[in-house]
Design a protein around this motif. Structure first.
Motif, mmCIF file in Angstrom:
data_model
loop_
_atom_site.group_PDB
_atom_site.id
_atom_site.type_symbol
_atom_site.label_atom_id
_atom_site.label_comp_id
_atom_site.label_asym_id
_atom_site.label_seq_id
_atom_site.Cartn_x
_atom_site.Cartn_y
_atom_site.Cartn_z
ATOM 1 N N ASN A 174 0.824 -1.220 0.000
ATOM 2 C CA ASN A 174 0.000 0.000 0.000
ATOM 3 C C ASN A 174 0.854 1.265 0.000
ATOM 4 O O ASN A 174 0.484 2.263 -0.608
ATOM 5 C CB ASN A 174 -0.949 0.004 1.206
ATOM 6 C CG ASN A 174 -2.101 -0.983 1.017
ATOM 7 O OD1 ASN A 174 -2.407 -1.379 -0.104
ATOM 8 N ND2 ASN A 174 -2.715 -1.401 2.112
ATOM 9 N N GLU A 175 2.013 1.204 0.655
ATOM 10 C CA GLU A 175 2.889 2.379 0.698
ATOM 11 C C GLU A 175 3.430 2.738 -0.689
ATOM 12 O O GLU A 175 3.625 3.906 -1.001
ATOM 13 C CB GLU A 175 4.070 2.132 1.650
ATOM 14 C CG GLU A 175 3.697 2.401 3.107
ATOM 15 C CD GLU A 175 4.760 1.910 4.088
ATOM 16 O OE1 GLU A 175 4.473 1.957 5.286
ATOM 17 O OE2 GLU A 175 5.848 1.457 3.644
ATOM 18 N N GLY A 176 3.670 1.688 -1.504
ATOM 19 C CA GLY A 176 4.263 1.959 -2.827
ATOM 20 C C GLY A 176 3.237 2.063 -3.931
ATOM 21 O O GLY A 176 3.570 1.985 -5.113
ATOM 22 N N LEU A 177 1.976 2.224 -3.551
ATOM 23 C CA LEU A 177 0.883 2.164 -4.514
ATOM 24 C C LEU A 177 0.936 3.276 -5.561
ATOM 25 O O LEU A 177 1.168 4.430 -5.221
ATOM 26 C CB LEU A 177 -0.412 2.342 -3.719
ATOM 27 C CG LEU A 177 -1.609 1.519 -4.121
ATOM 28 C CD1 LEU A 177 -1.286 0.040 -4.134
ATOM 29 C CD2 LEU A 177 -2.730 1.799 -3.125
ATOM 30 N N SER A 178 0.719 2.913 -6.839
ATOM 31 C CA SER A 178 0.611 3.972 -7.842
ATOM 32 C C SER A 178 -0.844 4.438 -7.845
ATOM 33 O O SER A 178 -1.715 3.775 -7.283
ATOM 34 C CB SER A 178 1.020 3.460 -9.218
ATOM 35 O OG SER A 178 0.077 2.524 -9.652
ATOM 36 N N ARG A 179 -1.105 5.567 -8.498
ATOM 37 C CA ARG A 179 -2.427 6.182 -8.374
ATOM 38 C C ARG A 179 -3.556 5.307 -8.945
ATOM 39 O O ARG A 179 -4.684 5.357 -8.479
ATOM 40 C CB ARG A 179 -2.420 7.554 -9.049
ATOM 41 C CG ARG A 179 -2.972 8.587 -8.077
ATOM 42 C CD ARG A 179 -3.224 9.937 -8.692
ATOM 43 N NE ARG A 179 -2.098 10.453 -9.432
ATOM 44 C CZ ARG A 179 -2.247 11.248 -10.477
ATOM 45 N NH1 ARG A 179 -3.434 11.554 -10.910
ATOM 46 N NH2 ARG A 179 -1.194 11.729 -11.100
ATOM 47 N N ASP A 180 -3.209 4.450 -9.935
ATOM 48 C CA ASP A 180 -4.244 3.632 -10.580
ATOM 49 C C ASP A 180 -4.654 2.419 -9.750
ATOM 50 O O ASP A 180 -5.709 1.841 -9.969
ATOM 51 C CB ASP A 180 -3.737 3.103 -11.933
ATOM 52 C CG ASP A 180 -3.400 4.235 -12.856
ATOM 53 O OD1 ASP A 180 -3.903 5.334 -12.603
ATOM 54 O OD2 ASP A 180 -2.632 4.011 -13.799
ATOM 55 N N ASP A 181 -3.776 2.004 -8.838
ATOM 56 C CA ASP A 181 -4.073 0.780 -8.097
ATOM 57 C C ASP A 181 -4.844 1.106 -6.821
ATOM 58 O O ASP A 181 -4.707 2.182 -6.258
ATOM 59 C CB ASP A 181 -2.762 0.067 -7.724
ATOM 60 C CG ASP A 181 -1.997 -0.365 -8.964
ATOM 61 O OD1 ASP A 181 -2.652 -0.783 -9.914
ATOM 62 O OD2 ASP A 181 -0.767 -0.253 -8.953
ATOM 63 N N SER A 182 -5.661 0.114 -6.389
ATOM 64 C CA SER A 182 -6.394 0.382 -5.151
ATOM 65 C C SER A 182 -5.748 -0.363 -3.976
ATOM 66 O O SER A 182 -5.015 -1.329 -4.170
ATOM 67 C CB SER A 182 -7.862 0.000 -5.314
ATOM 68 O OG SER A 182 -7.949 -1.254 -5.907
ATOM 69 N N GLU A 183 -6.065 0.109 -2.786
ATOM 70 C CA GLU A 183 -5.448 -0.439 -1.571
ATOM 71 C C GLU A 183 -5.885 -1.872 -1.327
ATOM 72 O O GLU A 183 -6.995 -2.260 -1.657
ATOM 73 C CB GLU A 183 -5.882 0.407 -0.371
ATOM 74 C CG GLU A 183 -5.083 1.653 -0.224
ATOM 75 C CD GLU A 183 -4.960 2.077 1.237
ATOM 76 O OE1 GLU A 183 -5.663 1.524 2.092
ATOM 77 O OE2 GLU A 183 -4.134 2.979 1.490
ATOM 78 N N ILE A 184 -4.984 -2.631 -0.728
ATOM 79 C CA ILE A 184 -5.294 -4.012 -0.341
ATOM 80 C C ILE A 184 -5.533 -4.027 1.169
ATOM 81 O O ILE A 184 -4.853 -3.331 1.924
ATOM 82 C CB ILE A 184 -4.083 -4.912 -0.691
ATOM 83 C CG1 ILE A 184 -3.952 -5.064 -2.200
ATOM 84 C CG2 ILE A 184 -4.167 -6.273 -0.018
ATOM 85 C CD1 ILE A 184 -5.019 -5.901 -2.860
ATOM 86 N N LYS A 185 -6.538 -4.829 1.596
ATOM 87 C CA LYS A 185 -6.640 -5.056 3.042
ATOM 88 C C LYS A 185 -6.677 -6.554 3.320
ATOM 89 O O LYS A 185 -7.293 -7.327 2.575
ATOM 90 C CB LYS A 185 -7.843 -4.339 3.653
ATOM 91 C CG LYS A 185 -9.160 -4.602 3.011
ATOM 92 C CD LYS A 185 -10.241 -3.796 3.725
ATOM 93 C CE LYS A 185 -11.578 -3.898 3.040
ATOM 94 N NZ LYS A 185 -11.681 -3.192 1.777
ATOM 95 N N LEU A 186 -5.974 -6.924 4.381
ATOM 96 C CA LEU A 186 -5.903 -8.351 4.725
ATOM 97 C C LEU A 186 -7.214 -8.747 5.392
ATOM 98 O O LEU A 186 -7.531 -8.274 6.476
ATOM 99 C CB LEU A 186 -4.706 -8.587 5.660
ATOM 100 C CG LEU A 186 -4.410 -10.051 5.992
ATOM 101 C CD1 LEU A 186 -4.062 -10.844 4.740
ATOM 102 C CD2 LEU A 186 -3.255 -10.141 7.000
#
Ligand code: SAH
Length: 481
Positions: A251-263
């Motif tokens: 999540n810290e390295g996320l680019s703008r197009d990708d969405s956050e992951i949650k466990l």
């Protein structure tokens, strides 16, 4: 022709397993990892009566369809057969594979005129929502996490996979470190398939692409991570925290197009059998819910780690939209969805049908299907657990359920003849056949065409980019009795 001799071959065609085909003095030669129009040097490795196998030694003149594989492990890994072939050419191959099966096996003349199109992906990478990584140890004692090499069970170690969701890179990195530490202290921590000894066998991950929910399952050859209660507790919390770290790093390295992951779910799956089947029957959730949620279109699905769910969510939507348009529902139809899994196609159809009956052999999938119907307020559905070929005749004869439209989506081996006979007896207005194997699809179509059904339209959808696999959707209608 003898073993170990070297020849120059020009590749003329690609076989059903993705192997290149050329000729040496009139004898057919199969060469892996080649593309039509490649001129290659091969060494003969196997000589049969009418054909030989050659190992690719050198590409003398590369084909215009050849590209640099995005993944450095593509050649050794058994997953991506076609990564060295341009994506446009892959699509052409898959479309032709379906046409050729329909003509050769299905006996359909000019099948190409029935094929609407092949639906490929704009961005054919990182599309898989589910990954299954075998875990092992190499001869130097290093942990291997990756994929099986083609046709064997030797593990090709990988750091990342170009077809899976990018979160997997972080999961592999962190679990490799965790497993390596545990293995240093206990040499039985990692499974040895040959000896059927040791603990950790597989890492299975699934991501809900539209929700970002992540499920990770550690498959072990045992009941617990350790017989010692305190150590078992510690290993469990280390596993969870390694995964939480993986998610945070991603999540810290996320680019703008990708969405956050949650466990959302971590589980331990118990598989003590000496088997190729990856998951055992018992699954213990150690973190979060015991399922993840995902959407296909507007329909919401809860998916438990053991249930089948289509692996390419973007293309599944394309495939189901096709199935729905072929079913041509007005709201008054009774529909059967045979081989329904967790009710994915059933619920998609239920939005437009009067009533949908789903049939599936796996009890857990049927439980999921019922829950998913409730979740989406689709009360016009009913699900039955059992073999399609046994339940279909019963539903028809005993319960008098006569469908207007039937959808079938069988596994690779295709439909059972008893089911095809029941379909014939019931004479639905339309039959939509969704298939992951064009050869068995064509075989079943031949049987149905002898009963008076005719193929009206075919759509090919690329669900498994870079692999030889191809998915198709066929509309059949009865034209005579
Ligand atoms: N239509 C679903 C699942 C397709 S996969 C989807 O798109 O998600 C094929 C399904 O057929 C699997 O869920 C498998 O468990 C089921 N199956 C296999 N053999 C069967 C049989 N004889 N009768 C009913 N279902 C079967």
């Amino acid at each position: 022709m003898n073993k170990n001799e070297e020849y120059t071959v020009t590749i003329e065609d690609i076989g059903s397993e993705g192997e290149g085909i050329g000729h040496i003095d009139g004898i057919t030669c199969f060469v892996k990892d080649t593309v039509v129009k490649d001129e290659v040097k091969v060494k003969i490795i196997k000589v049969k009566k009418n054909y030989v196998y050659g190992r690719l030694m050198e590409i003398i003149t590369p084909s215009p369809y050849r590209v640099e594989a995005v993944c450095p492990k593509a050649k050794s890994c058994g997953g991506c057969t076609f990564m060295h072939m341009s994506y446009e050419r892959q699509l052409e191959y898959k479309k032709n594979k379906v046409i050729s099966c329909l003509e050769r096996i299905g006996g359909i003349k000019d099948a190409g005129s029935l094929v609407e199109d092949i639906y490929g992906m704009d961005e054919p990478y990182n599309y898989r929502n589910k990954m299954q990584f075998p875990v092992g140890v190499d001869k130097d004692g290093n942990i291997k996490i990756g994929f099986y090499a083609g046709r064997t069970h030797s593990i090709i170690d990988i750091d990342e996979c170009a077809t899976g969701h990018k979160i997997n890179t972080f999961i592999i990195k962190n679990l490799r470190a965790w497993i390596s530490e545990a293995y240093k202290k206990d040499k039985q921590f990692v499974y040895n398939e040959e000896l059927h000894k040791g603990l950790v066998r597989h890492i299975v991950t699934r991501v809900g692409f539209s929700t970002g929910e992540l499920s990770v399952c550690l498959v072990i050859n045992g009941e617990k991570l350790s017989r010692d209660k305190a150590l078992d507790d510690r290993l469990r919390s280390e596993l969870i925290s390694a995964l939480c770290d993986a998610v945070r790093e991603y999540n810290e390295g996320l680019s703008r197009d990708d969405s956050e992951i949650k466990l959302s779910n971590v589980s331990i799956n118990i598989n003590k059998e000496k088997t190729n089947k990856i998951l055992g029957d018992k699954n213990i959730t150690i973190y979060g819910e015991n399922y993840i949620t995902d959407y296909i279109g507007d329909v919401r699905f809860n998916v438990s780690p053991q249930s089948f769910f289509q692996v390419n969510p973007m293309q599944t939507k394309v495939l189901y939209d096709k199935a729905l348009s072929y079913a041509d529902l007005t709201g008054n139809e009774v529909v059967w969805d045979m081989y329904c899994g967790i009710g994915t196609i059933s619920l998609f159809l239920a939005q437009k049908a009067k009533k949908v009956y789903g049939v599936e052999i796996v009890p857990q999938a049927i439980d999921d299907a019922k829950k998913n119907a409730l979740l989406n307020n689709l009360s016009n559905t009913e699900f039955y657990c059992g073999k399609a070929e046994e339940l279909a005749p019963k539903l028809y004869k005993n319960e008098g359920i006569k469908p207007d439209v039937i959808v079938v989506d069988p596994p690779r081996k295709g439909c059972d003849i008893a089911l095809l006979d029941t379909i014939d007896n019931m004479s639905p207005k339309r039959l939509v056949y969704v298939s992951c194997d064009p050869a068995t699809l064509a075989r079943d179509i031949k049987y149905l065409s002898e009963k008076g059904f005719e193929v009206k339209k075919v759509a090919v959808v690329d669900q498994f980019c870079h692999s030889v696999h191809v998915e198709s959707c066929v509309l059949l209608e009865r034209v005579s009795n």
